[in-house]
Design a protein around this motif. Structure first.
Motif, PDB file in Angstrom:
ATOM      1  N   ILE A  95       0.895  -1.307  -0.104  1.00  0.00           N
ATOM      2  CA  ILE A  95       0.102  -0.275   0.035  1.00  0.00           C
ATOM      3  C   ILE A  95       0.865   1.159   0.013  1.00  0.00           C
ATOM      4  O   ILE A  95       0.707   2.269  -0.628  1.00  0.00           O
ATOM      5  CB  ILE A  95      -0.963  -0.011   1.253  1.00  0.00           C
ATOM      6  CG1 ILE A  95      -1.653  -1.285   1.105  1.00  0.00           C
ATOM      7  CG2 ILE A  95      -1.785   1.329   1.194  1.00  0.00           C
ATOM      8  CD1 ILE A  95      -2.748  -1.003   0.095  1.00  0.00           C
ATOM      9  N   SER A  96       2.034   1.132   0.588  1.00  0.00           N
ATOM     10  CA  SER A  96       2.889   2.326   0.676  1.00  0.00           C
ATOM     11  C   SER A  96       3.338   2.775  -0.653  1.00  0.00           C
ATOM     12  O   SER A  96       3.633   4.091  -0.777  1.00  0.00           O
ATOM     13  CB  SER A  96       4.252   1.912   1.618  1.00  0.00           C
ATOM     14  OG  SER A  96       4.781   0.563   1.223  1.00  0.00           O
ATOM     15  N   ASP A  97       3.529   1.834  -1.588  1.00  0.00           N
ATOM     16  CA  ASP A  97       3.659   2.444  -3.005  1.00  0.00           C
ATOM     17  C   ASP A  97       2.597   3.108  -3.968  1.00  0.00           C
ATOM     18  O   ASP A  97       2.775   3.909  -4.497  1.00  0.00           O
ATOM     19  CB  ASP A  97       4.144   1.266  -3.813  1.00  0.00           C
ATOM     20  CG  ASP A  97       5.662   0.548  -3.818  1.00  0.00           C
ATOM     21  OD1 ASP A  97       6.314   1.497  -3.514  1.00  0.00           O
ATOM     22  OD2 ASP A  97       5.657  -0.512  -4.267  1.00  0.00           O
ATOM     23  N   GLU A  99       0.372   5.553  -2.969  1.00  0.00           N
ATOM     24  CA  GLU A  99       0.092   7.201  -2.880  1.00  0.00           C
ATOM     25  C   GLU A  99       0.922   7.839  -4.165  1.00  0.00           C
ATOM     26  O   GLU A  99       0.340   8.491  -4.858  1.00  0.00           O
ATOM     27  CB  GLU A  99       0.098   7.622  -1.635  1.00  0.00           C
ATOM     28  CG  GLU A  99      -0.616   8.855  -1.499  1.00  0.00           C
ATOM     29  CD  GLU A  99      -0.593   9.400  -0.044  1.00  0.00           C
ATOM     30  OE1 GLU A  99      -0.603   8.653   0.733  1.00  0.00           O
ATOM     31  OE2 GLU A  99      -1.013  10.661   0.025  1.00  0.00           O
ATOM     32  N   TYR A 100       2.204   7.474  -3.861  1.00  0.00           N
ATOM     33  CA  TYR A 100       3.024   7.788  -4.824  1.00  0.00           C
ATOM     34  C   TYR A 100       2.939   7.630  -6.479  1.00  0.00           C
ATOM     35  O   TYR A 100       2.656   8.247  -7.245  1.00  0.00           O
ATOM     36  CB  TYR A 100       4.498   7.645  -4.482  1.00  0.00           C
ATOM     37  CG  TYR A 100       5.593   8.014  -5.513  1.00  0.00           C
ATOM     38  CD1 TYR A 100       6.015   9.326  -5.769  1.00  0.00           C
ATOM     39  CD2 TYR A 100       6.203   6.963  -6.318  1.00  0.00           C
ATOM     40  CE1 TYR A 100       6.921   9.773  -6.528  1.00  0.00           C
ATOM     41  CE2 TYR A 100       7.228   7.614  -7.243  1.00  0.00           C
ATOM     42  CZ  TYR A 100       7.544   8.917  -7.347  1.00  0.00           C
ATOM     43  OH  TYR A 100       8.413   9.378  -8.366  1.00  0.00           O
ATOM     44  N   GLU A 101       2.514   6.350  -6.696  1.00  0.00           N
ATOM     45  CA  GLU A 101       2.188   5.778  -7.931  1.00  0.00           C
ATOM     46  C   GLU A 101       0.823   6.384  -8.642  1.00  0.00           C
ATOM     47  O   GLU A 101       0.861   6.850  -9.531  1.00  0.00           O
ATOM     48  CB  GLU A 101       2.263   4.179  -7.948  1.00  0.00           C
ATOM     49  CG  GLU A 101       3.471   3.548  -7.502  1.00  0.00           C
ATOM     50  CD  GLU A 101       4.466   3.768  -8.476  1.00  0.00           C
ATOM     51  OE1 GLU A 101       4.213   4.113  -9.912  1.00  0.00           O
ATOM     52  OE2 GLU A 101       5.987   3.572  -8.371  1.00  0.00           O
ATOM     53  N   PHE A 102       0.000   6.634  -7.648  1.00  0.00           N
ATOM     54  CA  PHE A 102      -1.340   7.100  -8.002  1.00  0.00           C
ATOM     55  C   PHE A 102      -1.103   8.562  -8.380  1.00  0.00           C
ATOM     56  O   PHE A 102      -1.554   8.667  -9.670  1.00  0.00           O
ATOM     57  CB  PHE A 102      -2.220   7.093  -6.840  1.00  0.00           C
ATOM     58  CG  PHE A 102      -3.468   7.662  -6.891  1.00  0.00           C
ATOM     59  CD1 PHE A 102      -4.734   7.052  -7.475  1.00  0.00           C
ATOM     60  CD2 PHE A 102      -3.686   8.887  -6.308  1.00  0.00           C
ATOM     61  CE1 PHE A 102      -5.908   7.701  -7.530  1.00  0.00           C
ATOM     62  CE2 PHE A 102      -5.059   9.741  -6.292  1.00  0.00           C
ATOM     63  CZ  PHE A 102      -6.084   8.848  -7.003  1.00  0.00           C
ATOM     64  N   GLN A 103      -0.399   9.259  -7.766  1.00  0.00           N
ATOM     65  CA  GLN A 103       0.112  10.863  -8.108  1.00  0.00           C
ATOM     66  C   GLN A 103       0.560  10.949  -9.360  1.00  0.00           C
ATOM     67  O   GLN A 103       0.313  11.634 -10.393  1.00  0.00           O
ATOM     68  CB  GLN A 103       0.882  11.114  -7.014  1.00  0.00           C
ATOM     69  CG  GLN A 103       0.605  12.796  -6.366  1.00  0.00           C
ATOM     70  CD  GLN A 103       1.538  13.127  -5.294  1.00  0.00           C
ATOM     71  OE1 GLN A 103       2.343  12.282  -5.103  1.00  0.00           O
ATOM     72  NE2 GLN A 103       1.195  14.114  -5.108  1.00  0.00           N
ATOM     73  N   MET A 104       1.624   9.996  -9.620  1.00  0.00           N
ATOM     74  CA  MET A 104       2.677   9.717 -10.721  1.00  0.00           C
ATOM     75  C   MET A 104       1.815   9.637 -12.020  1.00  0.00           C
ATOM     76  O   MET A 104       1.633  10.135 -13.013  1.00  0.00           O
ATOM     77  CB  MET A 104       3.608   9.056 -10.659  1.00  0.00           C
ATOM     78  CG  MET A 104       4.725   9.235  -9.759  1.00  0.00           C
ATOM     79  SD  MET A 104       5.702  10.862 -10.352  1.00  0.00           S
ATOM     80  CE  MET A 104       6.004  10.123 -12.097  1.00  0.00           C
ATOM     81  N   TYR A 128       8.119  -7.166  -0.694  1.00  0.00           N
ATOM     82  CA  TYR A 128       8.817  -6.117   0.226  1.00  0.00           C
ATOM     83  C   TYR A 128      10.286  -5.690  -0.114  1.00  0.00           C
ATOM     84  O   TYR A 128      10.914  -5.010   0.566  1.00  0.00           O
ATOM     85  CB  TYR A 128       9.012  -7.018   1.561  1.00  0.00           C
ATOM     86  CG  TYR A 128      10.033  -8.237   1.553  1.00  0.00           C
ATOM     87  CD1 TYR A 128      11.274  -7.779   1.736  1.00  0.00           C
ATOM     88  CD2 TYR A 128       9.315  -9.114   1.212  1.00  0.00           C
ATOM     89  CE1 TYR A 128      11.968  -8.853   1.669  1.00  0.00           C
ATOM     90  CE2 TYR A 128      10.323 -10.280   1.131  1.00  0.00           C
ATOM     91  CZ  TYR A 128      11.641 -10.278   1.427  1.00  0.00           C
ATOM     92  OH  TYR A 128      12.573 -11.210   1.198  1.00  0.00           O
ATOM     93  N   LEU A 129      10.539  -6.129  -1.367  1.00  0.00           N
ATOM     94  CA  LEU A 129      12.040  -6.108  -1.879  1.00  0.00           C
ATOM     95  C   LEU A 129      12.250  -4.796  -2.473  1.00  0.00           C
ATOM     96  O   LEU A 129      11.420  -4.258  -3.298  1.00  0.00           O
ATOM     97  CB  LEU A 129      12.347  -7.068  -2.842  1.00  0.00           C
ATOM     98  CG  LEU A 129      13.618  -7.249  -3.419  1.00  0.00           C
ATOM     99  CD1 LEU A 129      14.643  -7.583  -1.888  1.00  0.00           C
ATOM    100  CD2 LEU A 129      13.851  -8.712  -4.077  1.00  0.00           C
ATOM    101  N   SER A 130      13.189  -3.859  -2.226  1.00  0.00           N
ATOM    102  CA  SER A 130      13.451  -2.873  -2.858  1.00  0.00           C
ATOM    103  C   SER A 130      15.047  -2.784  -2.977  1.00  0.00           C
ATOM    104  O   SER A 130      15.769  -3.187  -2.207  1.00  0.00           O
ATOM    105  CB  SER A 130      13.142  -1.399  -2.011  1.00  0.00           C
ATOM    106  OG  SER A 130      13.910  -1.332  -0.878  1.00  0.00           O
ATOM    107  N   ALA A 131      15.529  -1.986  -3.996  1.00  0.00           N
ATOM    108  CA  ALA A 131      17.029  -1.687  -4.461  1.00  0.00           C
ATOM    109  C   ALA A 131      17.611  -1.133  -3.260  1.00  0.00           C
ATOM    110  O   ALA A 131      18.973  -1.414  -2.811  1.00  0.00           O
ATOM    111  CB  ALA A 131      17.205  -0.872  -5.696  1.00  0.00           C
ATOM    112  N   ASN A 132      16.918  -0.002  -2.759  1.00  0.00           N
ATOM    113  CA  ASN A 132      17.453   0.690  -1.361  1.00  0.00           C
ATOM    114  C   ASN A 132      17.961  -0.465  -0.497  1.00  0.00           C
ATOM    115  O   ASN A 132      18.884  -0.356   0.296  1.00  0.00           O
ATOM    116  CB  ASN A 132      16.432   1.530  -1.060  1.00  0.00           C
ATOM    117  CG  ASN A 132      16.825   2.614  -0.051  1.00  0.00           C
ATOM    118  OD1 ASN A 132      18.036   2.863  -0.168  1.00  0.00           O
ATOM    119  ND2 ASN A 132      15.920   3.132   0.750  1.00  0.00           N
ATOM    120  N   LEU A 133      16.843  -1.438  -0.007  1.00  0.00           N
ATOM    121  CA  LEU A 133      17.206  -2.437   0.908  1.00  0.00           C
ATOM    122  C   LEU A 133      18.129  -3.081   0.607  1.00  0.00           C
ATOM    123  O   LEU A 133      19.101  -3.648   1.596  1.00  0.00           O
ATOM    124  CB  LEU A 133      15.853  -3.351   1.129  1.00  0.00           C
ATOM    125  CG  LEU A 133      15.820  -4.451   2.136  1.00  0.00           C
ATOM    126  CD1 LEU A 133      14.756  -3.961   3.211  1.00  0.00           C
ATOM    127  CD2 LEU A 133      15.452  -5.586   1.550  1.00  0.00           C
TER     128      LEU A 133
END
Ligand code: ADP
Length: 164
Positions: A95-97, A99-104, A128-133
């Motif tokens: 879900i955390s993705d 809001e940003y994706e919706f806006q974009m 749950y995987l991100s490049a940052n992690l």
């Protein structure tokens, strides 16, 4: 008609989550352009060339004629127009993705009305995987073999050994 989608991102570095989305996208689109967004405001860990090479190596098992690896600067919608893509492909993890994706997605549609964003969910193993992690775990020498292909793991190890 060849339906082309662009899959934009930082891919710093490519992970199993990204690869999963590319594989899923190939079932919907005739061609996917994996496009590295060059963001002058960010300092990436890997150069664009290194990221391109890692992506190419990671998709070797997929049909070559259906995937292109590239990079772009500036607005995504301008790039979409230049390469005549029909859709923007994005992955949604949690879900955390959203809001940003919706806006974009809505902003991009406002800028270019004929382009739609298609969201795909990865296998739950990668949700749950991100490049940052991955970068963070690699910095401290943790095991990243479940997150990235072995050639990417090797590159990360080299990077952190060299300390650049
Ligand atoms: P990251 O957030 O990992 O740095 P990018 O900027 O490279 O990701 O992301 C490019 C696209 O890939 C985005 O749509 C992002 O949501 C998606 N993505 C990244 N990691 C995953 C994953 N594990 N599963 C599904 N989609 C992902």
């Amino acid at each position: 008609m060849c339906v082309k989608a662009v899959y934009p991102g930082s891919f710093d570095p490519i992970t199993f989550g990204h690869i999963d989305i590319i594989e899923r996208g190939l079932k919907l689109f005739d061609k996917i352009v994996v496009a590295i967004l060059i963001n002058p405001a960010k300092t990436p860990l890997f150069t664009v060339q290194e990221r391109i090479e890692m992506i190419r190596e990671s998709i070797k098992h997929l049909p070559e004629e259906k995937i292109e690896v590239s990079s772009f600067t500036g607005l995504l919608v301008d790039y979409v127009k230049t390469i005549k893509a029909k859709a923007i492909l994005r992955g949604i993890r949690a879900i955390s993705d959203f809001e940003y994706e919706f806006q974009m997605a809505l902003t991009n549609r406002k800028l270019l009305k004929d382009v739609d964003t298609v969201f795909m969910m990865p296998d739950e193993r990668f949700s749950y995987l991100s490049a940052n992690l991955v970068r963070e775990v690699a910095t401290f020498g943790g095991d990243i073999s479940h997150f990235v292909p072995s050639h990417v793991e090797k590159k990360l190890k080299e990077k952190f050994l060299k300390g650049d």
